[in-house]
Design a protein around this motif. Structure first.
Motif, short mmCIF file in Angstrom:
data_model
loop_
_atom_site.label_atom_id
_atom_site.label_comp_id
_atom_site.label_asym_id
_atom_site.label_seq_id
_atom_site.Cartn_x
_atom_site.Cartn_y
_atom_site.Cartn_z
N LEU A 144 0.93 -1.10 0.06
CA LEU A 144 -0.10 0.03 0.12
C LEU A 144 0.71 0.98 -0.03
O LEU A 144 1.81 1.39 0.75
N THR A 145 0.71 2.15 -1.04
CA THR A 145 1.34 3.31 -0.99
C THR A 145 0.21 4.42 -1.26
O THR A 145 -0.64 4.17 -1.57
N ILE A 146 0.65 5.79 -0.48
CA ILE A 146 -0.38 6.83 -0.31
C ILE A 146 0.46 7.88 -0.79
O ILE A 146 1.52 8.44 -0.38
N HIS A 147 0.17 8.52 -1.84
CA HIS A 147 0.54 9.56 -2.59
C HIS A 147 -0.42 10.94 -2.01
O HIS A 147 -1.48 11.02 -2.50
N ARG A 148 0.30 11.70 -1.39
CA ARG A 148 -0.45 12.98 -0.73
C ARG A 148 -0.34 14.16 -1.74
O ARG A 148 1.11 14.84 -1.83
N LEU A 149 -1.14 14.66 -2.44
CA LEU A 149 -0.96 15.63 -3.54
C LEU A 149 -1.74 17.01 -3.40
O LEU A 149 -2.87 16.86 -2.81
N PRO A 150 -1.27 18.10 -3.79
CA PRO A 150 -1.80 19.42 -3.71
C PRO A 150 -2.70 19.62 -4.73
O PRO A 150 -2.72 18.94 -6.00
N MET A 151 -3.89 20.60 -4.70
CA MET A 151 -4.64 20.88 -5.68
C MET A 151 -4.61 22.44 -5.74
O MET A 151 -5.07 23.03 -4.44
N ALA A 152 -4.79 22.85 -7.04
CA ALA A 152 -4.68 24.33 -6.91
C ALA A 152 -6.23 25.17 -7.08
O ALA A 152 -6.36 26.17 -6.75
N HIS A 153 -7.03 24.05 -7.21
CA HIS A 153 -8.41 24.34 -7.49
C HIS A 153 -9.14 23.06 -7.40
O HIS A 153 -8.62 22.03 -7.78
N PRO A 154 -10.34 22.92 -7.51
CA PRO A 154 -11.15 21.59 -7.35
C PRO A 154 -11.26 20.93 -8.73
O PRO A 154 -11.46 19.94 -8.65
N GLY A 155 -10.77 21.59 -9.77
CA GLY A 155 -10.56 20.86 -10.97
C GLY A 155 -8.94 20.58 -11.33
O GLY A 155 -8.85 20.04 -12.56
N ASP A 156 -8.06 20.79 -10.42
CA ASP A 156 -6.97 20.57 -10.45
C ASP A 156 -6.52 19.15 -10.29
O ASP A 156 -6.32 18.84 -9.18
N VAL A 157 -6.23 18.20 -11.32
CA VAL A 157 -5.67 16.98 -11.03
C VAL A 157 -4.10 16.90 -11.67
O VAL A 157 -3.82 15.63 -11.92
N SER A 158 -3.52 18.29 -11.73
CA SER A 158 -2.16 18.27 -12.70
C SER A 158 -1.11 17.40 -11.77
O SER A 158 -0.34 16.77 -12.52
N ALA A 159 -1.31 17.29 -10.42
CA ALA A 159 -0.30 16.46 -9.61
C ALA A 159 -0.15 15.08 -9.95
O ALA A 159 0.72 14.38 -10.00
N LEU A 160 -1.55 14.43 -10.04
CA LEU A 160 -1.71 13.26 -10.30
C LEU A 160 -1.20 12.93 -11.77
O LEU A 160 -0.69 11.79 -12.04
N ALA A 161 -1.57 13.75 -12.60
CA ALA A 161 -1.04 13.64 -13.83
C ALA A 161 0.33 13.41 -14.18
O ALA A 161 0.63 12.68 -14.93
N GLY A 162 1.04 14.47 -13.39
CA GLY A 162 2.53 14.23 -13.25
C GLY A 162 3.00 12.90 -13.07
O GLY A 162 3.86 12.28 -13.61
N LEU A 163 2.65 12.32 -12.08
CA LEU A 163 3.04 10.88 -11.58
C LEU A 163 2.59 10.01 -12.52
O LEU A 163 3.53 8.95 -12.79
N LEU A 164 1.33 10.00 -13.05
CA LEU A 164 1.21 8.93 -14.25
C LEU A 164 2.04 9.14 -15.46
O LEU A 164 2.47 8.07 -16.03
N GLU A 165 2.25 10.55 -15.79
CA GLU A 165 3.22 10.61 -17.04
C GLU A 165 4.47 10.18 -16.78
O GLU A 165 5.19 9.59 -17.73
N SER A 166 4.87 10.55 -15.59
CA SER A 166 6.53 9.92 -15.35
C SER A 166 6.65 8.71 -14.91
O SER A 166 7.42 8.11 -14.95
#
Lengths: 349, 349, 349, 349
Positions: free
Chosen positions: D4-26
């Protein structure tokens, strides 16, 4: 030849575009004909209102599935003007402006344009005024309107620009469009007049701003050759939020009775009702103190939308009114504007 | 013989009774003639609205200094009906109802009565209905009105009763007065009908409740012999918050023009404008979804007051409207009532 | 010789001064000994918070009845520093600072002073800084404190000054007191530094402003000869709203344990807990985005008071914390101060 | 074997999933490994909070693009537990719970389950309790946990159920999970105990509800064979919103120091911090009156989240705390629970 049609649709929540989906699925509306969307969502209308972005995302995903174009591509050619805040009797709804096939020599036309993306914070200044003026002229050209006097209404949406800048951005958007329409002079349409010289205004401009907007967008409505007839538009200045006579006048000029309200049988002919207003900065309405400004718990624009929206809705006969606060340079100081679009007699929704 | 006079006064903040102080100091109003006070303060209108209590305390201290009576004694004989919440265009103001000397055979009369103090929580039930009905009858007797049909308006103010009980207390106050006026039957005016059977209503009752109120208070206005003429009153049911025609009808029945609004020259004749309304529980107004109910940030009654108040104010010509939410059993379901008191033609403020 | 005593009293609502009435009636407190009142009422803390004025009016009427002095006379010699807003776990309460008879060579002293009345709008500028600095020096003299280093805390209350000026007025009040205490230089304590140069601050000044205040008022607490011992005071800067270690440090320096909170047995020794803080303008707390600024529905200072108040209350052991937002120039940027006054070991409430 | 891993990510607004997008892309996170998402958005947390729906839509679109599965399919297998409201110092963020490859004999395990869709309004009753209990058992089975004693935390998300039902739905979700964990008996876990018998509770259940949720969802965390070690979890009851010692205890039990807060060097090991609390219905906190309940302008749960969140954040060292109100049956009456998940010493984020 194009015919401007307006589909006025309900939403059950800010992510609900099922009414539009129904039109697209049934073939009642060709997805490629959509030219602009103007709507009212149920947020607070301020910087932390995300209902506009939620609706826009939902809309673009739906149109993307229908057209095959990417959401970003659609967003760059279809202005989506959402205003948050359905206080009081106001009802969340959206209007799809489409150019569908039609016949006739001249009629109500639509044109749209986008300004180049603005840097964060680059709003509320001379640069934004110029950007919006240029976009307004481009939208007129897109509609086929040469004479600014033939423009009935210019609707502007601008980036919020960050904390403390939202109302300045709205003001600059209004000033830019007013400049392009010839309602204010180039000499006076300057950044230092924004929110200060309220005697500079156009009574046929409606402007707003939102955090989800990245560049200035303009929708122009006016009369042009090559468009089919069938829709009437009327726009009137409001002297203040209680200017009931002005509201009735706008409905009447759009071909509807208003005695005191639009009769039920004529209400299906209403296609769009828009109003702009502003909490009077003198803190008086008709000489009596109001408490809209300086309320720590209830934002001044929420106060205003509830009141102005109810006055317009009482004449229209229901709460589907696009009411937006921040009316500096849109109609006279302390007042605003009201606009009505209606189908000609005999044409129903 | 008494003549009912109504002084409509502004307040700069909820502790400001300087306008009344001016009337008392100048001798324009005899302090002993004050029979009731109805006013609108700028709080949120809810359980934690202390502007009503602040105004009442300020008022009683002033009247105490003028009359020599203790504040508590005055509070036990002069109903002070304060409603918080001046959302939108509404303007904080208060109306001093006084019985001053006059001449004439019959005219608008005022009567007041207080129910015995209620135990905390003893509201929203059969007992409160009975208490208010008795107080309404006592107020009629005080005014010299024998026939309930001659009552134009009964204004009730009740204790809030504690968390979750406020709207029940308002409903019981309305039901009690409706019972006394004969607008609902004794068989139906029961506690279990409160907030449930909204088809039980009177269109000439206005009720509210507040945390600062310790017992039910009733003010009755109606026509009685022995009072001087000079004031007209009209009360009309409103079908919903957008019922513009009903508002105009009330103003016209009170002797004023309303086309669409009261002309500026006649506005000084307006003595009082009151309205009650309610966010429609069906969540629809004229078939369109409203968002007044279920808004975590903005109380439903604040939404309603802003909208209803603006519709009434647009006809009256300014924002001095006593608008109060919580209209169950006051006018038809989803609607409410509107009341106008005006001086006869030729008499100015 | 005087002994400073602090009575910490509850209020059931903003007009409730019954706890003080009880002390006066029982003789536990001589009405003439009251020197200052600091309290927390349950409004919204903003321009339209009238709970402060309501409480002050209630308090002055009570003291007037007890002393025979007019309310206005009392208001001109007893600073009443009320802060609205008891968000979260905060509890409405007030502290009566009295100079009662006592024995001893040196102890915690109180001094008060009032600046001349300010014209409306004459706040947030050099003039207010000078007024408050002079009043602070006068309050020190009143307490018998010659050396500014002996001042533990200066509490300032200023007029709100009108829309948009409230936070500027708070800042000028803070800067004026900081100047008098020698914590900022005369060269830097200028109007144009207000709300701008946040590195100019004092960590022993607490300032606020309110619409009900007509002139700057200062209360100084510090050590002086001629006052009886018995109370300890400690004031600490807070680096940010989460600075739990600073809060514990203040309690410990005042002679209490804090591991992590004050043990139940020691809590009765707490006489006053005060904190000032500010929503961090960088919009980050410890590197993570907060949403206190730019929330259209919930004022930034309400957000802040709820959070900061809870951190302090968690150490104190209950919610009787005077927390006030608008902490510019009071403690480090993004942070604030915390102050604790406690009775010496062995002395209970 | 899963880890089990937990990635704790920020959001700049409620439609912002860019941090997760970064993890997926990388490639840092395989899209197929995502098992659950728990997050905090910046709305008001009530019925008209659409930030949760906006975030969920954004998240599902992103995961859909990454996995090729339709958003609806993903929503039916990945619980998305969003709580609105980041009052005070709280910071919008989300935690991606993933089952990535790992080694080891036993460790912290995750299991998820969905109840069948519920009819509108079919919440807050025996049926929902049974649905959630069954889903909790299914989630345990999914995690490989046989013994309920090995469950550390059950997180439940339920449909809001409509006006007036939200808190009942939360209560039923909590009761259902408590029943499955054996913390309440089948005899007592009945619909009529919901929100009434607050002595029925589990200190390892966290429940919430939202308008965007169509069926009950359960995430279970606990220790099971076949999962890799590396994460510690600790859950503690809180006696009230000020229970600082309980918060410290949870952090310490998860392997971190807390003196008074987690030292900066250890903070990167924090993977998740969750808390549930409730405005104390007695209207007292530690014997002092609070004003969270009955505030017309500021919802009680917003008050509570701001306060409780700040106490927990002060120990954690920043505002990334999942705080959710409506804690009936979750921890003791007037209190709640706090949960901490941290990486073992030596493992950093």
């Amino acid at each position: 030849m194009p015919r401007l049609t307006i589909h006025r649709l309900p939403m059950a929540h800010p992510g609900d575009v099922s009414a539009l989906a129904g039109l697209l699925e049934s073939g009642a509306l060709a997805p490629g004909s959509v030219r602009a969307v103007i709507g009212k969502t149920e947020g607070n209308g301020g910087l932390n209102d995300f209902t506009r972005g939620f609706f826009t995302q939902s809309l673009l995903h739906l149109l993307s599935a229908a057209t095959g174009e990417a959401p970003g591509t659609l967003a760059a050619r279809i202005p989506c003007v959402l205003s948050g805040g359905t206080e009081g009797v106001l009802s969340p709804h959206y209007m799809i402006f489409a150019a569908e096939p039609g016949d006739g020599a001249e009629g109500l036309a639509i044109g749209t344009a986008f300004a180049p993306p603005a840097a964060p914070g680059d709003v509320g200044n001379d640069a934004q005024i110029a950007r919006v003026a240029a976009a307004t002229r481009a939208a007129m050209a897109d509609a086929g309107i040469e004479n600014p006097a033939r423009v009935a209404l210019a609707q502007v949406k601008s980036p919020a620009g960050g904390p403390g800048l939202l109302l300045r951005s709205v003001a600059a958007g209004a000033m830019g469009a007013a400049l392009a329409l010839g309602d204010v002079s180039a000499a006076s349409a300057r950044g230092d007049a924004l929110l200060e010289d309220l005697d500079l205004f156009s009574s046929r401009v409606s402007a707003s701003a939102g955090v989800e907007v990245l560049r200035d967008e303009v929708v122009v409505l006016g009369h042009a050759p090559g468009w089919a007839p069938g829709l009437s538009i009327a726009v009137r200045p409001m002297a203040d939020a209680l200017d009931l006579a002005a509201v009735q006048s706008a409905f009447r000029a759009a071909g509807l009775e208003a005695d005191p309200d639009v009769p039920p049988g004529q209400r299906p002919r209403i296609r769009a009702v828009l109003a702009k207003g502003e909490p009077d900065r003198t803190r008086l309405v008709r000489g009596q103190r109001h408490t809209m400004i300086g309320d720590t718990d209830l934002d001044a624009q929420r106060h205003l939308r509830a009141a102005l929206g109810a006055v317009v809705a009482a004449v229209a006969g229901d709460g589907r009114v696009f009411v937006s606060g921040g009316a500096a340079h849109q109609g006279p100081p302390g007042g605003g504007i009201v606009a009505v679009i209606a189908a000609s007699s005999g044409e129903d929704a």
